[in-house]
Design a protein around this motif. Sequence first.
Motif, short mmCIF file in Angstrom:
data_model
loop_
_atom_site.label_atom_id
_atom_site.label_comp_id
_atom_site.label_asym_id
_atom_site.label_seq_id
_atom_site.Cartn_x
_atom_site.Cartn_y
_atom_site.Cartn_z
N GLU A 183 0.83 -1.22 0.00
CA GLU A 183 0.00 0.00 0.00
C GLU A 183 0.85 1.26 0.00
O GLU A 183 0.66 2.14 0.84
CB GLU A 183 -0.94 0.01 1.21
N THR A 241 0.90 3.82 -1.70
CA THR A 241 0.31 5.13 -1.98
C THR A 241 -0.83 5.47 -1.03
O THR A 241 -1.47 6.50 -1.17
CB THR A 241 -0.22 5.21 -3.43
N SER A 242 -1.08 4.61 -0.05
CA SER A 242 -2.25 4.83 0.81
C SER A 242 -2.14 6.06 1.68
O SER A 242 -3.14 6.60 2.13
CB SER A 242 -2.47 3.62 1.71
N ASP A 253 -1.95 11.82 -1.09
CA ASP A 253 -3.13 12.39 -1.73
C ASP A 253 -3.11 11.99 -3.22
O ASP A 253 -2.13 11.46 -3.72
CB ASP A 253 -3.17 13.91 -1.52
N PRO A 254 -4.22 12.22 -3.94
CA PRO A 254 -4.31 11.71 -5.32
C PRO A 254 -3.17 12.17 -6.23
O PRO A 254 -2.65 11.39 -7.02
CB PRO A 254 -5.65 12.29 -5.81
N GLU A 255 -2.78 13.44 -6.06
CA GLU A 255 -1.73 13.95 -6.93
C GLU A 255 -0.41 13.20 -6.71
O GLU A 255 0.27 12.77 -7.64
CB GLU A 255 -1.55 15.44 -6.63
N THR A 257 -0.13 10.31 -5.26
CA THR A 257 -0.34 8.92 -5.65
C THR A 257 -0.01 8.74 -7.12
O THR A 257 0.68 7.79 -7.51
CB THR A 257 -1.81 8.53 -5.39
N ALA A 258 -0.47 9.69 -7.93
CA ALA A 258 -0.21 9.60 -9.37
C ALA A 258 1.29 9.62 -9.66
O ALA A 258 1.78 8.82 -10.46
CB ALA A 258 -0.93 10.74 -10.10
N THR A 277 -2.21 -3.30 -3.03
CA THR A 277 -2.72 -1.97 -3.33
C THR A 277 -4.24 -1.95 -3.31
O THR A 277 -4.89 -2.99 -3.38
CB THR A 277 -2.23 -1.48 -4.72
N GLU A 317 -5.43 0.41 -5.43
CA GLU A 317 -5.60 1.07 -6.73
C GLU A 317 -5.89 -0.01 -7.77
O GLU A 317 -5.02 -0.47 -8.49
CB GLU A 317 -4.33 1.83 -7.11
N ARG A 356 -1.15 17.10 4.21
CA ARG A 356 -1.81 15.94 3.64
C ARG A 356 -1.10 14.62 3.90
O ARG A 356 -1.64 13.57 3.62
CB ARG A 356 -2.02 16.10 2.15
#
Lengths: 257, 235
Positions: free
Chosen positions: A161, A163-164, A167-169, A171-172, A197, A199, B233
């Motif tokens: 995990e 990227t857990s 934040d989304p950015e 994570t990308a 993951t 995702e 964040r």
Amino acid sequence: MMAVEGVVKRFGAHTVLDGVSLTVAPGEVVTILGSSGSGKSTLIRCINGLEALDGGRITVDGLDVSDPRQLARARRLSATVFQMFNLYPHMTVLRNITLAPELVLRRPRDEVEAQAHALLASVGLAGKADSYPGQLSGGQRQRVGICRALAMNPRYLLLDEVTSALDPEMTAEVLAILGKLAARQSGGGGTTMLFVTHEVEFARRISTRIVFLDQGRLIVDLPTDQFFAADGGLAHPRIRQFLSKMAPAAPLAEIPA
Amino acid sequence: MPFDLTVLTPHLDTLLAGALLTAEVCALGIVGAFTLATALGLLAVGRGWAGRLARLYVDVFRNVPFVVQVFFLFYGLPEVGVYIDAFWTGVLALGLVGGAYGSDVVRSGILAIEPGVVEAAKVSGLSRLAIIRRVVLPIALRTAIRPLGSVFVNLVLSSSILSMITLDEVTGTARGVASETYRPFEVYAFLLAAYAGLTYAVSLGIDALHRRLNRHMAENGAAPGATHGVMGRTA
Ligand SMILES: Nc1ncnc2c1ncn2[C@@H]1O[C@H](COP(=O)(O)OP(=O)(O)O)[C@@H](O)[C@H]1O
Ligand SMILES: [Mg+2]
């Protein structure tokens, strides 16, 4: 080859892994899916020797991780990237990356530092070698975590995990790097990945196989396209339920109700 | 009688020699205390018999008056054939008691380490010794170093008791000079200044160590916590 054979793990009376078997052959990217608490992290922690087994056997290229001597050798073959990064807070980014290659693999310092700089550049952190982890954003820290793992030139990469906590950015950013790593696999000779993951879409894109853990049992182990086929993984109600919760919007359309 | 420091001039050599001896016994005692505190702190984290033994040691030494430990070492041990001179008895006593107090500080520093950081070191294949030396101690000491500094300052203060075992350290010397000159005010003013100077030197050393151990936190004035806040964040 990483081979997990009938592994049992208990915490007190709670059986967290209940006879899990799984093999990961060189060149594969295997994703572990499963809801929270299903035992995914515990499985990864059994493979890298952080938890002792209550039953079964795990080998990495034939090395039994329950034997301390063999575990020490197995740990040179694999590297782990953690959800919470777990960087060494008191060391520079560069030192975080070079410490184990230098001390464990006994590689010359110049060579390891050159590799570390190249790795940092490849993840867009060329200027950060002398920063400390505390001065980086979460996404940057995780990219350092990936560099630290890759500097061991591992045959197997374990990712739990990763990227857990982002934040989304961010994570990308991190997924883009992992995507590139996975793509290298098709050429062979690269790093084999075992990947936990949430995702799902990403897993679908990069995995050769997907396995599903449900309450400590591995209920499905299928090539990626079969996992998402209506008569494959999706035939399991638990998996359908999981996917409908995990992947909102777009992917839902592809899942038969 | 007005305050007149010149009355000390004939005794200055003696007083300074005493101060030097105190500095020496304390410096060695602090080195011993630091070493012992680190070793005991590491052991005390363990769950096995070694951990229990380390914690027992700490309890024993913290619950016996320092002067009793000193007497035991200096007057008691010769009874069983162990002779240590006053100077090394002082070093030993300071090291033993400082190690006991310091180990608690080191132990809590170790317990405060994020377990994941140590796990990262383990899975990377580092040996136990390398993990302790490169990861556990540097992280534990960056929080432990200030409270350790207080322990060391206390050792300097406790060292005055060593005059009771015939060591010519600064307190004992000062008492002698005071009774000889009948100028206790000047003599004890000197003594005050001597201890203040010694403890200040300890504090300076600790500050320097603290800065060095925490250099990753001070840069740009941004502690990791501050970075968290700005980014708002990271978990
Ligand atoms: N050290 C531990 N002690 C007790 N229970 C634990 C421990 N680690 C994990 N568990 C339990 O094991 C189960 C599986 O946890 P975990 O492997 O972290 O699941 P996942 O990663 O799939 O969310 C959970 O019920 C969790 O509470
Ligand atoms: Mg988990």
